[in-house]
Scaffold this motif. Structure first.
Motif, mmCIF file in Angstrom:
data_model
loop_
_atom_site.group_PDB
_atom_site.id
_atom_site.type_symbol
_atom_site.label_atom_id
_atom_site.label_comp_id
_atom_site.label_asym_id
_atom_site.label_seq_id
_atom_site.Cartn_x
_atom_site.Cartn_y
_atom_site.Cartn_z
ATOM 1 N N PRO A 25 0.791 -1.237 0.000
ATOM 2 C CA PRO A 25 0.000 0.000 0.000
ATOM 3 C C PRO A 25 0.819 1.281 0.000
ATOM 4 C CG PRO A 25 0.032 -0.960 2.195
ATOM 5 C CD PRO A 25 0.686 -1.957 1.285
ATOM 6 N N LEU A 26 2.098 1.222 0.373
ATOM 7 C CA LEU A 26 2.881 2.460 0.467
ATOM 8 C C LEU A 26 3.865 2.618 -0.693
ATOM 9 C CD1 LEU A 26 3.564 2.617 4.334
ATOM 10 C CD2 LEU A 26 1.607 3.482 3.005
ATOM 11 N N THR A 27 3.638 1.888 -1.758
ATOM 12 C CA THR A 27 4.516 1.974 -2.934
ATOM 13 C C THR A 27 4.547 3.408 -3.470
ATOM 14 O OG1 THR A 27 3.964 -0.283 -3.495
ATOM 15 C CG2 THR A 27 4.877 1.081 -5.264
ATOM 16 N N PRO A 28 5.734 4.014 -3.581
ATOM 17 C CA PRO A 28 5.788 5.402 -4.048
ATOM 18 C C PRO A 28 5.323 5.522 -5.500
ATOM 19 C CG PRO A 28 7.858 4.748 -3.007
ATOM 20 C CD PRO A 28 7.053 3.494 -3.190
ATOM 21 N N PRO A 29 4.463 6.495 -5.809
ATOM 22 C CA PRO A 29 4.041 6.707 -7.195
ATOM 23 C C PRO A 29 5.225 6.847 -8.158
ATOM 24 C CG PRO A 29 2.652 7.976 -5.719
ATOM 25 C CD PRO A 29 3.742 7.371 -4.873
ATOM 26 N N ALA A 30 6.342 7.396 -7.681
ATOM 27 C CA ALA A 30 7.512 7.554 -8.562
ATOM 28 C C ALA A 30 8.050 6.201 -9.027
ATOM 29 C CB ALA A 30 8.614 8.339 -7.835
ATOM 30 N N LEU A 31 7.923 5.179 -8.180
ATOM 31 C CA LEU A 31 8.372 3.840 -8.587
ATOM 32 C C LEU A 31 7.472 3.298 -9.702
ATOM 33 C CD1 LEU A 31 10.292 1.438 -8.179
ATOM 34 C CD2 LEU A 31 8.684 0.546 -6.473
ATOM 35 N N VAL A 32 6.178 3.549 -9.569
ATOM 36 C CA VAL A 32 5.217 3.125 -10.600
ATOM 37 C C VAL A 32 5.600 3.777 -11.933
ATOM 38 C CG1 VAL A 32 2.784 3.111 -11.287
ATOM 39 C CG2 VAL A 32 3.399 2.928 -8.847
ATOM 40 N N ALA A 33 5.840 5.075 -11.893
ATOM 41 C CA ALA A 33 6.180 5.808 -13.116
ATOM 42 C C ALA A 33 7.494 5.294 -13.708
ATOM 43 C CB ALA A 33 6.277 7.306 -12.819
ATOM 44 N N ALA A 34 8.448 4.950 -12.852
ATOM 45 C CA ALA A 34 9.758 4.468 -13.339
ATOM 46 C C ALA A 34 9.604 3.134 -14.066
ATOM 47 C CB ALA A 34 10.727 4.336 -12.165
#
Ligand code: C5P
Length: 242
Positions: free
Chosen positions: A123-132
């Motif tokens: 649940p705390l996955t950073p949105p920046a990781l998703v974008a990367a």
């Protein structure tokens, strides 16, 4: 029905989560007052890199999940008896024409170009990781996995708790999600594996296909909530952010 969606994310959230012992399926346990699955979905959407999310949930929680996720570009479906089955069912929905439960939201005429698979339990996955991860797939990699080096020494242990070997840690990585794929690659991986294929992650099925899988640096905040300890850590991290 609109144009094909370019990036879709599948969120398997149909597990029972017995190791968490919270009395509810893990994805529906509140974290800082918000169910874990809602945090995972909102993190994906906050990346700005995801157009549509499909969430696989236990059959008896279908209506509840729809209510929780209302107003988002999300489709909720009933998952299967194993994580792999839940993802497969979502890919089947994505393959064909499908709507979106948000009136006027994106709707796919057919499959997306890029598909992510992301555990509800992160649940705390950073949105920046998703974008990367999305960026790496768009750069031409058919399969992308966020991964972290291991801090602990790793032992292979056999019967009677006896150590059989110490594994070379420098070669090992812990794989996280979201994992990103060119649509055709993940579809082919699921197409080739039988319906009873079991894999603890999706890249594992792509590896069996012989397709290349690359890693990007993972993020400690993308850890999976599995035990009561993990839930406590997640609560503390949220309190710190507040
Ligand atoms: O049990 P584990 O933490 O490995 O599950 C990973 C993810 O797969 C969780 O988000 C869980 O809800 C999901 N899952 C699923 N269907 C199952 C089993 C697990 O969607 N039958």
């Amino acid at each position: 029905m609109g144009a094909a969606v370019s990036v879709a994310a599948v969120v398997p959230a149909a597990g029972s989560g017995t190791r968490l012992g919270a009395g509810a399926p893990k994805a529906f346990v509140p974290l800082g007052g918000v169910p874990i699955v809602v945090r995972a979905v909102d993190g994906l959407l906050a990346s700005g890199a995801v157009d549509e999310v499909l969430v696989a949930v236990p059959a008896d929680l279908l209506d509840h999940a729809r209510a929780l996720l209302a107003g988002r570009p999300v489709t909720v479906l009933v998952g299967g008896g194993a994580r792999t089955a839940s993802v497969r069912l979502a890919l089947d929905v994505l393959s064909g024409p499908h709507g979106c439960e948000r009136p006027g939201g994106p709707a796919g005429d057919g499959p997306p170009e890029v598909v992510l698979v992301h555990d509800a339990a992160r649940p705390l996955t950073p949105p920046a990781l998703v974008a990367a991860v999305v960026a790496e797939v768009r750069a031409g990699h058919p399969a992308v996995v966020p991964a972290l080096p291991l801090a602990d020494t790793v032992k292979r242990v056999g019967v009677a708790a006896a150590v059989e070997a110490t594994v070379d840690r420098s070669e090992l990585r812990a794989a996280q999600t979201p994992q990103g794929f060119a649509w055709e690659t993940l579809r082919a991986a699921y197409g080739k594996s039988g319906v009873d294929a079991v894999a603890t992650d999706d890249a594992g099925l792509v590896e069996r296909l012989g397709a290349p899988v690359v890693t990007v640096p993972g993020d400690p905040a993308a850890f999976k909530v599995t035990t009561p300890w993990d839930l406590r850590i997640a609560e503390l991290l949220l309190e710190e952010k507040a």
